[in-house]
Write an enzyme that holds these catalytic residues in place. Sequence first.
Site: not given
Ligand code: ASP
Length: 367
Positions: A202, A130, A50, A322, A63
């Site tokens: 994350k 991600d 992103t 457990e 985007y």
């Molecule tokens: N889908 C994107 C990625 O991991 C999300 C991000 O960069 O925040 O490339």
Amino acid sequence: MSLGLSAAVRTRACFFALLLAGAPGLAAWAQQQATPAAKPKIIVLATGGTIAGQASNRAAIGYDAGKVSGSDLVAAVPGLGELASVSAEQISSIGSQDMNDKVWFDLARRIGAIAANHEADGVVITHGTDTMEETAFFLQSVLHTDMPVVMAGSMRPSTAVSADGPANLYEAVEVAASPQARGRGVLVVLNDRIHGARGVEKGNTTSVQTFQSPNGGPVGYVDPSSVRFMMPAASAEPGQPLALPQAPPLPRVDIVYAHAGMDAALIEDAVKGGAKGLVLAGVGDGNGSQAAIDAMAKAAQSGVLVVRASRVGSGFVNRNVEVNDDKLGFVTALDLNPQKARVLAQLLIANGITDAARAQQAFVATW
Ligand code: ASP
């Protein structure tokens, strides 16, 4: 109040004042004036995400990740050139949901070469958020260097009104250029926080404050004028790095997510499908239904490396609480979340470590 003297006149005046006073360290001072300190050299390895996202016509909030090049990202950050001498290389242009073994190997090899040839003081990797934690942990597990390696991303695309990418990239370069960042493994910088590769995950789907280290907290903080670590760097190497296997792909290791009413089907399918390892994203402290545990025990007996992790998000999965791990031949992931436990299991299998006791040692030794 300025006396209206030019910089050169003031410098000369100061030099003669020191000369007259016979000040100690004069030679050193004169030397400093003649040779201004070289700026740290930072190489940015861009992979997409992103942070390199661009708004498209698909929808008002839509985007496409990974559209803007690493050099354009670097050029767009005000003041970066004053911090360090920064150059960029494009490794890939993908959203990190598509991150894969090939890019991991390309990154590991390039960073290894940069360190071996002393090409830079530090490396920054731009990456989607991600799967950033998986890439960070993979790299930390195979890199043999104390050179700072810092990952940065953003939650908003580069074209957003309040894009967070430029500030995150600025701070990542600041951390990578800091001598304090040496010997700390791979770091993740986002929203003024510095996280370690083992602890970071994350934690929010949309917030700019998405990364957290639930068990230990951030390892440090950064703002435009300072880099602060909460503890000194460990004197030992970051963990015991494993050898980078010859070539991708890494062995197949599947993650199976546990839930109420779980049967054995997904575990059996994974083994039938050729998984060499299996990670249970277990309930609570890495537990599963009796059917799931029985299927995992059968898999372990057939030579599959079986790791119990937890879907909870924080805490440790300890041995023999457990579940009788000694008897059933399981490894426990301790504080590693399922996705990082998978990466470590892949690397262990690729390095010929499939015995549960030896694999368990590696889960303890890497950090
Ligand atoms: N889908 C994107 C990625 O991991 C999300 C991000 O960069 O925040 O490339």
